[in-house]
Scaffold this motif. Structure first.
Motif, mmCIF file in Angstrom:
data_model
loop_
_atom_site.group_PDB
_atom_site.id
_atom_site.type_symbol
_atom_site.label_atom_id
_atom_site.label_comp_id
_atom_site.label_asym_id
_atom_site.label_seq_id
_atom_site.Cartn_x
_atom_site.Cartn_y
_atom_site.Cartn_z
ATOM 1 N N LEU A 1 12.324 3.033 4.424
ATOM 2 C CA LEU A 1 11.651 4.158 4.833
ATOM 3 C C LEU A 1 12.368 4.389 6.389
ATOM 4 O O LEU A 1 12.283 5.595 6.817
ATOM 5 C CB LEU A 1 10.261 4.065 4.635
ATOM 6 N N ARG B 1 8.505 -6.892 -2.119
ATOM 7 C CA ARG B 1 9.086 -5.730 -2.502
ATOM 8 C C ARG B 1 8.482 -4.529 -1.569
ATOM 9 O O ARG B 1 9.276 -3.496 -1.308
ATOM 10 C CB ARG B 1 8.451 -5.592 -3.842
ATOM 11 N N PHE B 2 7.360 -4.592 -1.153
ATOM 12 C CA PHE B 2 6.579 -3.436 -0.209
ATOM 13 C C PHE B 2 7.270 -3.461 0.993
ATOM 14 O O PHE B 2 7.512 -2.381 1.493
ATOM 15 C CB PHE B 2 5.228 -4.022 -0.413
ATOM 16 N N LEU C 1 15.365 6.160 6.049
ATOM 17 C CA LEU C 1 14.918 7.517 5.201
ATOM 18 C C LEU C 1 14.768 8.147 6.450
ATOM 19 O O LEU C 1 15.002 9.617 6.431
ATOM 20 C CB LEU C 1 13.934 7.556 4.204
ATOM 21 N N GLY C 2 13.960 7.960 7.458
ATOM 22 C CA GLY C 2 13.662 8.614 8.532
ATOM 23 C C GLY C 2 14.650 9.169 9.560
ATOM 24 O O GLY C 2 14.585 9.942 10.202
ATOM 25 N N PHE D 1 10.904 -1.928 0.694
ATOM 26 C CA PHE D 1 10.271 -0.339 0.685
ATOM 27 C C PHE D 1 10.117 0.132 2.214
ATOM 28 O O PHE D 1 10.703 1.170 2.250
ATOM 29 C CB PHE D 1 9.329 -0.192 -0.207
ATOM 30 N N LEU D 2 9.262 -0.468 2.788
ATOM 31 C CA LEU D 2 8.858 0.125 4.244
ATOM 32 C C LEU D 2 10.252 -0.024 5.168
ATOM 33 O O LEU D 2 10.389 1.016 5.818
ATOM 34 C CB LEU D 2 7.852 -0.727 4.893
ATOM 35 N N LYS E 1 4.625 -8.595 -2.303
ATOM 36 C CA LYS E 1 4.522 -8.162 -0.988
ATOM 37 C C LYS E 1 5.962 -7.994 -0.149
ATOM 38 O O LYS E 1 6.179 -7.044 0.592
ATOM 39 C CB LYS E 1 4.050 -9.275 0.037
#
Lengths: 192, 409
Positions: free
Chosen positions: A161, A153-154, A164-165, A157-158, A151
């Motif tokens: 993001l 890790r997830f 990234l945006g 990642f979010l 979790k």
């Protein structure tokens, strides 16, 4: 005589450009770890993991020094998002969507910048904590509290993001809306 | 007599060829010479019995040695010959007779819905149902040690997976005393026999934050995976069956803490998922299987507005929305002529410089200074942008207010 205004101090510029290098490396290596593609010997997962770890520690150092600097000098007042910026933010959105001719007047940073920079502050702290947890599992399950690593890790990642945006948005807006500010990020000065 | 340190070393160094090693057996037997064999109750609740069958496959010590020389297995749904009232009677009698002496091995989840009627071990003599919940609450308080064997008993596992119609919970949720979790789907016999041996010889082993014995669940699969070199060098399988690193087809080795790479699957039939060219599915993890699925993707799926979507799709979505947003805005800026204006305006000296406008949109008429000319910088702003050695402490005290009304210009 041409008047100049000093808007970016040397520490600010150093913080900005060192973070720029580190965050770029973090994003590239991070998404490479998430989606490895075959680039031959040039860039492998062991390199990506090393870059990710090294850049993360360096960026954390830069980040906390940046926080300290802003606390001491009071410069955080220019960056933090205040409730009254919400109204300005509406006006700014209207401007970005071509419903207004001019953006609302602002201090050093506009409402949108304040919102994004404030979010970066919190998201970075989140990424710092989740990143440390992910780093710790290199030494086995050494945490004193139960955490589902998958979790973590997830969510890490979010969090990435979000960068990234927003990072491309940041670059796009400075290039098109106010190139003088970009100049100031190199020299510290803008012409009046 | 084998010391605890030697035992840990043996257990950890154990490879597939050696298993828990026959050197353990004499010590185990020695420890109980002239003594009563330790009583064990093996309680199977909501389970597929996979864990018991897996343990029955133990090689060194084998099941015969275990049952006849080492422990006194008093109750086991699967192994015992008795049935009905006779079997339930044995359970009740053992719990009373061996009070505080027996080791309880619990397998499977405890269903809680409908008063626990989703799972039962049998009937009471009066014909009423003897539920799993009742059984665990009856046996656990009087046990010397409680071992939760298998992922279901330890963390919930498949029986407590979404949507969990029976309201299943792992053993530690319904038991007050310490539960030693030995997960695995199914559990490896060595982990059970090793933990049991440690309990018998030295007491409770060193546990991690999930109450798993560190000796077996201490290290991450990824760190001693025989295919680690493939991972580092980017040699990835794109389909199961390829003899490469299975990271890209969802290997959970990087988040799974267990000794499969060296322990491997039981005895002489040596292999384990990665060696069989399929990804590790993280079956010993606390969020197995919900958190570990999909098994063939390395990040879990996410629920976005009621739609199940993969992490990859979210990532691509964010990238696409950003690119599309910037592209559209750029096109519109060019079309409306704004881009030309801002580009030229942005670098041209501004006449109005200091105060550009009033705060139109917020209806706030106070003027905010945009840029301060160098010559006029003084007071607080000077200190803000020009950090001087002396002023630091003073400035810090002045500026300490965070979210209150900061001293604005």
């Amino acid at each position: 005589m041409e008047e100049k205004v000093y808007i970016q101090s040397l520490p600010n510029r150093l913080f900005h450009w060192s973070s720029f290098v580190m965050v770029t490396m973090l994003l590239i290596s991070g998404f490479y770890i998430s989606h490895p593609v075959n680039l031959g010997d040039a860039y492998d997962l062991d390199i990506a993991v090393f870059v990710q770890t090294a850049a993360a520690f360096l960026q954390s150092g830069i980040f906390f020094a940046w926080v300290y600097h802003h606390m001491v000098t009071g410069a955080y007042q220019d960056i933090r998002f205040r409730w009254r910026d919400a109204a300005d933010f509406r006006g700014l959105l209207k401007y970005y969507f071509f419903m207004e001719k001019k953006p609302p007047v602002h201090g050093k940073y506009n409402a949108g910048q304040r919102l994004v920079y404030t979010s970066w502050f919190f998201v970075f702290i989140f990424l710092f904590i989740t990143g440390l947890i992910l780093y710790s599992v290199n030494f086995g399950y050494v945490l004193r509290f139960p955490v589902a690593i998958q979790k973590v890790r997830f969510y890490h990642f979010l969090g990435a993001l979000w960068f990234l945006g927003t990072v491309p948005l940041h670059i796009y807006l400075v290039l098109t809306e106010d190139p003088a500010k970009l100049q100031a990020m190199f020299t510290g000065w803008v012409r009046r | 007599m084998l010391t605890r340190r030697q035992f840990i070393k043996t257990a950890m160094a154990t490879t597939a060829a050696l298993q828990l090693s026959e050197i353990l057996i004499p010590h185990l037997a020695e420890a109980f010479i002239g003594k009563k064999k330790p009583p064990v109750i093996w309680l199977e609740m909501m389970t597929c019995t996979g864990d018991f069958l897996s343990v029955a496959n133990t090689l060194h010590p084998d099941m015969r040695e275990l049952l006849f020389d080492t422990i006194d297995l008093c109750y086991s749904n699967t192994a015992m010959a008795a049935e009905g009232d006779l079997a339930i009677g044995v359970l009740k009698e053992t719990v009373e007779r061996e009070k505080g002496e027996y080791i309880l091995i619990a397998e499977g989840t405890v269903p809680l819905k409908a008063g626990g009627r989703y799972g039962a071990i049998g009937h009471h003599p009066d014909g009423s149902i003897f539920t799993d919940l009742e059984a665990i609450r009856f046996t656990a308080p009087k046990a010397k040690y409680i071992m939760a064997v298998g992922t279901c008993a330890s963390f919930g596992g498949p029986y407590a997976a979404h949507p969990n119609p029976s309201g299943s919970v792992p053993v530690h949720k319904v038991v007050d005393s310490q539960v030693i979790n030995v997960p695995g789907c199914p559990v490896h016999p060595d982990w059970v026999v090793g933990t049991l041996t440690h309990l018998l010889l030295y007491g409770v082993p060193e546990l991690d934050a999930f109450n798993r014995p560190k000796v077996f669940f201490g290290r991450r699969i990824h760190d001693w995976c025989p295919r680690r070199q493939h991972f580092d060098n980017g040699v990835f399988a794109t389909d199961p069956g390829e003899e490469k690193c299975t990271y890209k087809i969802g290997c959970k080795g990087p988040v799974t803490f267990v000794d499969c790479p060296t322990r491997q699957w039981i005895g002489e039939h040596n292999s384990w998922p990665v060696e069989a060219n399929t990804p590790c599915i993280g079956c010993v993890s606390p969020d197995f299987p919900d958190g570990m699925s999909p098994f063939y993707a390395h990040l879990p799926d996410m629920n976005v507005l009621g739609l199940r979507t993969t992490a990859d799709k979210i990532g691509k979505g964010v990238a696409a929305v950003t690119a599309a947003g910037i592209g559209t805005h750029l096109a519109a800026s060019v079309a409306t002529g704004r881009l030309g204006t801002t580009l030229i305006d942005g670098t041209r000296p501004k006449r109005e410089g200091v105060n550009r406008d009033t705060r139109k949109h917020s209806k706030d008429k106070t003027r905010e200074v945009v840029f301060l000319p160098e010559g006029k910088i003084k007071g607080i702003n000077l200190r803000r942008y020009h950090l001087q050695g002396k002023g630091r402490i003073k400035v810090f005290i002045n500026r300490i207010s965070f979210f209150g009304k900061g001293k604005r210009r």
